[in-house]
Scaffold this active site. Structure first.
Site, PDB file in Angstrom:
ATOM      1  N   LYS A 134      32.749   1.048 -19.477  1.00 46.61           N
ATOM      2  CA  LYS A 134      32.210   0.079 -18.553  1.00 46.61           C
ATOM      3  C   LYS A 134      30.758  -0.230 -18.882  1.00 46.61           C
ATOM      4  O   LYS A 134      30.027   0.732 -19.291  1.00 46.61           O
ATOM      5  CB  LYS A 134      32.528   0.376 -16.876  1.00 46.61           C
ATOM      6  CG  LYS A 134      32.075   1.371 -16.681  1.00 46.61           C
ATOM      7  CD  LYS A 134      31.172   1.321 -15.216  1.00 46.61           C
ATOM      8  CE  LYS A 134      29.820   1.480 -15.740  1.00 46.61           C
ATOM      9  NZ  LYS A 134      28.865   2.358 -14.697  1.00 46.61           N
ATOM     10  N   HIS A 164      35.355   6.243 -14.918  1.00 47.09           N
ATOM     11  CA  HIS A 164      35.832   7.578 -14.680  1.00 47.09           C
ATOM     12  C   HIS A 164      35.755   7.753 -13.210  1.00 47.09           C
ATOM     13  O   HIS A 164      36.272   8.956 -12.659  1.00 47.09           O
ATOM     14  CB  HIS A 164      34.565   8.453 -15.390  1.00 47.09           C
ATOM     15  CG  HIS A 164      33.233   8.644 -14.474  1.00 47.09           C
ATOM     16  ND1 HIS A 164      32.389   7.416 -14.588  1.00 47.09           N
ATOM     17  CD2 HIS A 164      32.707   9.483 -13.416  1.00 47.09           C
ATOM     18  CE1 HIS A 164      31.432   7.592 -13.639  1.00 47.09           C
ATOM     19  NE2 HIS A 164      31.513   8.758 -13.098  1.00 47.09           N
ATOM     20  N   LYS A 168      38.180  10.948 -10.694  1.00 48.80           N
ATOM     21  CA  LYS A 168      37.536  11.718  -9.671  1.00 48.80           C
ATOM     22  C   LYS A 168      38.692  12.391  -8.712  1.00 48.80           C
ATOM     23  O   LYS A 168      39.483  11.520  -8.147  1.00 48.80           O
ATOM     24  CB  LYS A 168      36.661  11.156  -8.654  1.00 48.80           C
ATOM     25  CG  LYS A 168      35.156  10.858  -9.521  1.00 48.80           C
ATOM     26  CD  LYS A 168      34.202  10.186  -8.465  1.00 48.80           C
ATOM     27  CE  LYS A 168      33.067   9.878  -9.153  1.00 48.80           C
ATOM     28  NZ  LYS A 168      32.137  10.900  -9.427  1.00 48.80           N
ATOM     29  N   ASP A 221      26.586  -1.945 -12.265  1.00 42.26           N
ATOM     30  CA  ASP A 221      26.521  -0.737 -12.599  1.00 42.26           C
ATOM     31  C   ASP A 221      27.644   0.200 -11.804  1.00 42.26           C
ATOM     32  O   ASP A 221      28.529   0.734 -12.348  1.00 42.26           O
ATOM     33  CB  ASP A 221      25.414   0.240 -12.462  1.00 42.26           C
ATOM     34  CG  ASP A 221      25.527   1.560 -12.955  1.00 42.26           C
ATOM     35  OD1 ASP A 221      26.108   1.949 -13.907  1.00 42.26           O
ATOM     36  OD2 ASP A 221      24.956   2.490 -12.301  1.00 42.26           O
ATOM     37  N   HIS A 226      32.855   0.607 -10.176  1.00 39.79           N
ATOM     38  CA  HIS A 226      33.677   1.756  -9.706  1.00 39.79           C
ATOM     39  C   HIS A 226      34.037   1.370  -8.102  1.00 39.79           C
ATOM     40  O   HIS A 226      35.150   2.032  -7.656  1.00 39.79           O
ATOM     41  CB  HIS A 226      32.559   2.961  -9.467  1.00 39.79           C
ATOM     42  CG  HIS A 226      32.332   3.434 -10.870  1.00 39.79           C
ATOM     43  ND1 HIS A 226      33.055   3.679 -11.891  1.00 39.79           N
ATOM     44  CD2 HIS A 226      30.865   3.616 -11.383  1.00 39.79           C
ATOM     45  CE1 HIS A 226      32.062   3.838 -12.868  1.00 39.79           C
ATOM     46  NE2 HIS A 226      30.883   4.015 -12.447  1.00 39.79           N
ATOM     47  N   LYS A 325      20.316   4.012  -6.095  1.00 44.84           N
ATOM     48  CA  LYS A 325      19.499   5.077  -6.877  1.00 44.84           C
ATOM     49  C   LYS A 325      18.290   5.378  -6.120  1.00 44.84           C
ATOM     50  O   LYS A 325      17.676   4.734  -5.479  1.00 44.84           O
ATOM     51  CB  LYS A 325      19.227   4.784  -8.273  1.00 44.84           C
ATOM     52  CG  LYS A 325      20.473   4.514  -9.274  1.00 44.84           C
ATOM     53  CD  LYS A 325      20.287   4.930 -10.492  1.00 44.84           C
ATOM     54  CE  LYS A 325      21.531   4.540 -11.317  1.00 44.84           C
ATOM     55  NZ  LYS A 325      22.336   5.869 -11.394  1.00 44.84           N
ATOM     56  N   LYS A 330      22.569  12.246  -0.991  1.00 45.94           N
ATOM     57  CA  LYS A 330      23.907  12.035  -1.791  1.00 45.94           C
ATOM     58  C   LYS A 330      24.963  11.557  -1.072  1.00 45.94           C
ATOM     59  O   LYS A 330      25.682  12.278  -0.584  1.00 45.94           O
ATOM     60  CB  LYS A 330      23.934  13.189  -2.405  1.00 45.94           C
ATOM     61  CG  LYS A 330      23.649  13.301  -4.081  1.00 45.94           C
ATOM     62  CD  LYS A 330      24.403  14.291  -4.599  1.00 45.94           C
ATOM     63  CE  LYS A 330      23.620  14.698  -5.942  1.00 45.94           C
ATOM     64  NZ  LYS A 330      24.122  15.796  -6.561  1.00 45.94           N
TER      65      LYS A 330
HETATM   66  C1  BG6 Z   1      27.889   6.005 -13.860  1.00 47.03           C
HETATM   67  C2  BG6 Z   1      26.834   4.814 -13.684  1.00 47.03           C
HETATM   68  O1  BG6 Z   1      28.890   4.871 -14.423  1.00 47.03           O
HETATM   69  O2  BG6 Z   1      28.254   6.434 -12.910  1.00 47.03           O
HETATM   70  C3  BG6 Z   1      25.689   5.840 -13.225  1.00 47.03           C
HETATM   71  O3  BG6 Z   1      26.326   4.234 -14.910  1.00 47.03           O
HETATM   72  C4  BG6 Z   1      25.762   6.643 -12.054  1.00 47.03           C
HETATM   73  O4  BG6 Z   1      24.425   5.004 -12.927  1.00 47.03           O
HETATM   74  C5  BG6 Z   1      27.286   7.208 -12.384  1.00 47.03           C
HETATM   75  O5  BG6 Z   1      24.997   7.613 -11.881  1.00 47.03           O
HETATM   76  C6  BG6 Z   1      27.819   8.313 -10.974  1.00 47.03           C
HETATM   77  O6  BG6 Z   1      29.058   8.715 -11.268  1.00 47.03           O
HETATM   78  P1  BG6 Z   1      29.096  10.552 -11.091  1.00 47.03           P
HETATM   79  O7  BG6 Z   1      30.324  10.738 -11.284  1.00 47.03           O
HETATM   80  O8  BG6 Z   1      28.045  11.104 -12.299  1.00 47.03           O
HETATM   81  O9  BG6 Z   1      28.253  10.765  -9.935  1.00 47.03           O
END
Ligand code: BG6
Length: 454
Positions: A134, A164, A168, A221, A226, A325, A330
């Site tokens: 992506k 991804h 998870k 992003d 996601h 960000k 978190k």
């Molecule tokens: C990515 C984004 O796909 O996912 C990033 O491009 C982001 O900006 C990341 O930080 C977050 O996923 P994870 O699994 O690394 O927390």
């Protein structure tokens, strides 16, 4: 496909390969799920085989993958210098693979599009599997154009649009939580749910990724890809099976029914960008002062969009999606807030609010906040939390999605129509932001977001 013979990573010298793909691949090899392939790295820069092998070994070690299978692949992998947008270079790459190849595009969308166009003039061996990162395209039209191109190369079932988040463990656990328990499904609808929040706040800032991120921003992003997929899993109808057809069909149905809240992208969205601040004692420069950032692009680093799912089950329930960000916490979670009870018997005191189910994506945990009489005065309602923390999956998410690519099982990859729906959903927001109809607010790095949003 009779097993993938060679995994070719295009964009092997990039950050993604180093930080995510290769550590995941190493873990997959160590988990020994029956894969037997060679690895070829392809990149634009010069690198010797030995330099590449050392890089692969380092990345495997970063993923704590130091077992014999990982060591064997790292020890014999090869590197090819090539421009993947040139047909001759692609021919050279394909000539060096053994068995059926999996071509993994760890490249920016524009380069992927050009490489796929060049691949059409070259053709690919029978059974070839494509893995694509992506963002898939840069908007609805380019995603549609890319999808049309890809199916002329290989059948849709061999195209793995990788996300991804679908690898998870907590996202996958949502399936078990929803469909292996009778108790939740009964209340999983607008009749009982007040709102759903899907949030992915990161403490990470830009981390030198301006080249990619400055053109994407938080909306593309994270939300376009996601978070909308996580929402699809949270909201989908129970599938008959977990195979690719049923699972992806159920997810796509949800996305097809999704629109920005009230059809108004201006009131349904907010955006902001971080200014200078500090996180965990580290100074963070303002986003627009980061090297490689073009302030004229007004890229957001925090995005919020409210969407509605216009179907029988969910009509009227807002789904709030948010990601940003350089934030203080978190907070990465799905929160289902239930409606309050229709009547609270007179005589009770205290009202800590309605029940709430929180599924944390990091660390993996599930919490259910309930009201109960509790200690002390039995007529006072208190809050209790039932919580369970569980160990993450056997592999990092990239290991899980690579397993899908290498076994040519598209269950965890994103189908063409789902990707297009995700672009369609965010298109009005992108347009409103481009026209400046929604102000670009600001927040201090290390804070919880703009003060005005609190
Ligand atoms: C990515 C984004 O796909 O996912 C990033 O491009 C982001 O900006 C990341 O930080 C977050 O996923 P994870 O699994 O690394 O927390």
């Amino acid at each position: 496909v009779d097993g993938i013979g060679t995994l070719v990573i295009l964009g092997a010298g990039g950050d993604l390969a180093k930080r995510l793909l290769l550590p995941g691949l190493g873990q997959l090899l160590d988990a020994d799920r029956g894969h037997d392939f060679r690895l070829i790295g392809v990149g634009f820069d010069e690198m010797t085989d030995d330099e590449w092998r050392a890089r692969v070994a380092d990345s495997f070690a970063a993923g704590e993958a130091t077992g014999p299978r990982a060591r064997a692949v790292a020890g014999e992998t090869r590197y090819l210098r090539a421009d993947v947008t040139k047909p001759d270079d692609l021919r050279r790459i394909l000539a060096s693979v053994t068995g059926v190849p999996a071509l993994y595009f760890a490249l920016p969308p524009k380069v992927t599009i050009a490489a796929c166009a060049a691949l059409r003039t070259v053709g690919v061996p029978k059974g070839t599997v494509l893995g694509l990162e992506k963002p898939f395209g840069t908007d609805l039209r380019s995603a549609q154009a890319l999808n049309r191109k890809l199916v002329t190369l290989v059948p849709e079932t061999h195209i793995h649009r990788v996300d991804h988040f679908l690898g998870k463990s907590t996202v996958l656990n949502l399936l078990g939580l929803r469909f292996a328990n009778r108790i939740f499904e009964q209340v999983w609808s607008s009749e009982h749910v007040e709102r759903v929040d899907i949030r992915f706040d990161e403490t990470l800032a830009l981390e030198g990724r301006a080249g990619y991120y400055d053109k994407a921003g938080a909306l593309v992003d994270m939300i376009q890809s996601h978070l909308l997929l996580v929402m699809a899993i949270v909201a989908m109808e129970p599938p008959s099976s977990l195979d690719a057809e049923d699972l992806r069909g159920a997810m796509t149905q949800v996305l097809r029914a999704t629109r920005v809240w009230d059809g108004d992208a201006v009131t349904a969205s907010r955006r902001a960008r971080y200014g200078a601040g500090s996180i965990d004692g580290h100074k963070i420069p303002a986003y627009d002062k980061e090297p490689g950032v073009d302030p004229e692009l007004a890229t957001e680093t925090l995005a919020e969009v409210t969407v509605g799912i216009e179907n029988w089950r969910w009509a009227g329930v807002p789904f709030h999606l948010r990601s940003g960000k350089a934030l203080s916490d978190k907070r990465q979670e799905v929160v289902i807030t239930f409606k309050d009870v229709p009547h609270r018997p007179y005589g009770f005191t205290g009202n800590p609010g309605p029940a709430c189910l929180r599924i944390s994506l990091n660390p993996d945990s599930i919490e259910l906040d309930l009201n109960i009489n509790g200690e002390g005065n039995p007529f006072t309602i208190d809050r209790v939390r039932l919580d369970v923390n569980f160990a993450a999956g056997e592999m990092a998410p990239y290991g899980e999605v690579l397993h899908g690519v290498l076994s040519d099982d598209p269950t965890l990859s994103v189908r063409a129509d789902a990707v297009e729906e995700c672009w369609r959903i965010v298109a009005p927001v992108l347009a409103a932001w481009r026209k400046n109809d929604v102000p670009l607010d600001s927040y201090r790095a290390g804070s919880t977001g703009p003060t005005a949003w609190r």
